[in-house]
Design a protein around this motif. Structure first.
Motif, PDB file in Angstrom:
ATOM      1  N   ILE A 196      33.676  51.169  -8.456  1.00 22.38           N
ATOM      2  CA  ILE A 196      34.036  50.829 -10.164  1.00 22.38           C
ATOM      3  C   ILE A 196      34.103  49.186 -10.352  1.00 22.38           C
ATOM      4  N   PRO A 197      32.780  48.515 -10.156  1.00 23.65           N
ATOM      5  CA  PRO A 197      33.525  46.966 -10.706  1.00 23.65           C
ATOM      6  C   PRO A 197      33.478  46.787 -12.134  1.00 23.65           C
ATOM      7  N   GLY A 198      34.267  46.538 -12.486  1.00 24.98           N
ATOM      8  CA  GLY A 198      33.808  45.635 -14.100  1.00 24.98           C
ATOM      9  C   GLY A 198      35.031  45.524 -14.022  1.00 24.98           C
ATOM     10  N   LYS A 199      34.587  44.952 -16.012  1.00 26.93           N
ATOM     11  CA  LYS A 199      35.522  44.135 -16.650  1.00 26.93           C
ATOM     12  C   LYS A 199      37.219  44.474 -17.461  1.00 26.93           C
ATOM     13  N   THR A 200      38.453  44.247 -17.030  1.00 23.26           N
ATOM     14  CA  THR A 200      39.167  44.632 -18.096  1.00 23.26           C
ATOM     15  C   THR A 200      40.566  43.973 -18.547  1.00 23.26           C
TER      16      THR A 200
END
Length: 360
Positions: A196-200
């Motif tokens: 799960i790659p993504g912005k946080t």
């Protein structure tokens, strides 16, 4: 000088003086046309005696042939000169550098490159990519991940909260990509193998922290998933990502609400020089956190922990990009400086592959 010799001298001078093809054509018409000077001489032959015609006619024909030949030569010469002048005027300096191809003008941002590299590595292991919303509910961001009420991560100093909605619920900018784990468990039956790659988002900002940053997490759920599997996956990832033949890895006990047992993972490195080298040396560097999925998280995801178990891990994409490519300040990732992206960016068509090289 006879009239023929005088005419010849005059015509030859006009031929040599002709500056272009139009001028030489005018000389031809004036000399050899229907009313040209040479043509008019030929018309006088009819009034001469046979003896005069034989002598005079031969001389006039010699003049005609010579003028015709000289005009043809001059016309060819002028035509060549015109072509040479045009070529000189329209020439291209092939010594100039080739214009940059449109495909070379842009650059792939290092974060995008890192996501592509990680996707290539885990894709080869059989993982798929999962995504979820950036704006999350308290349930998915905290409760379903076994964060008890009153946990520090729920407080204002760490989390971006939205104003309460009509139901009094305050949504948040997700503080990690872990909510996607629960959403995937609800939507998909085991076995599960996802990254799960993504912005946080978290309220933090300095040379190594940013209010918005990037994470990648992994989740495996199966009936026989165990810590040995977790260690193998992480070792294979680190070898491929840092492009070294081997890595020495150690697990240290830690605590995360959503895993039990939980570990911090260090890999061996050499920090004696200006560049951190992995796969050698006597130093250690923390690289990620991981653990076995907590039974409560499995229950929130609708999975029976007595039948299935799983492991998960997470790491900062920005941080491992800094480690791999020697970027000193996290804030430069988001400053939109074209000089920085030209230096650290990647060519658009150089897609990372395990066989062709991740970062070539």
């Amino acid at each position: 000088m006879s009239d023929l010799e005088s005419l010849k001298s005059t015509l030859l001078a006009e031929i040599e003086a002709a500056a272009d093809e139009a001028a030489i054509e005018a000389v031809r018409v004036n000399a050899l046309g229907k009313k040209g000077s040479v043509s008019e001489l030929l018309k006088t032959l009819g009034a001469m005696s046979p003896e005069e015609r034989q002598t005079r006619g031969a001389a006039i024909n010699v003049l005609k042939n010579e003028i015709t030949e000289r005009i043809a030569d001059r016309k060819a010469s002028l035509k060549d000169a015109a072509i040479a002048a045009r070529l000189a005027a329209e020439s291209v300096d092939v010594s100039l550098p080739v214009r940059t191809s449109p495909a070379e003008l842009g650059r792939i941002h290092p974060i995008t490159q890192i996501v592509d590299e990680i996707s290539a590595i885990f894709g080869d292991m059989g993982f798929s990519i999962a995504e979820g919303p950036d704006v999350e509910t308290d349930y998915y961001n905290f409760t379903a991940l076994n964060f008890p009420v009153g946990h520090p991560a729920r407080e204002m100093h760490d989390t971006f909260f939205f104003p309460p909605d009509e139901n009094g619920e305050r949504k948040v900018l997700r503080t990690h990509t872990s909510p996607v784990q629960v959403r995937t468990m609800e939507a998909q039956k085991p076995p599960i193998r996802i990254i799960i790659p993504g912005k946080t988002y978290r309220q933090d900002s300095d040379a190594t922290h940013s209010p918005m940053f990037h994470q990648v997490e992994g989740l495996v759920i199966d009936k026989k998933a165990n810590v040995a599997n977790l260690r193998w996956v992480l070792e294979e990832f680190c070898k491929s990502f840092f492009e070294v033949d081997s890595v020495t890895m150690r697990f240290r006990p830690s605590f995360f609400p959503f895993t039990e047992p939980s570990f911090e993972v260090d890999i061996q490195c050499d920090r004696s020089g200006p560049v951190v080298k992995f796969g050698e040396g006597k130093d250690w560097m923390e690289i990620l956190g991981c653990g076995m999925v907590h039974p409560n998280v499995l229950r929130f995801g609708g999975i029976d922990p007595d039948e299935y178990q799983g492991f998960a891990w997470g790491m900062g994409l920005d941080r491992i990009a800094m480690l791999k490519y020697g970027m000193p300040d996290l804030r430069d990732f988001f400053n939109a400086d074209i000089r920085w992206i030209n230096h650290y960016g990647f060519r658009p068509l150089d897609m990372p592959t395990l066989f062709g090289g991740l970062s070539t």
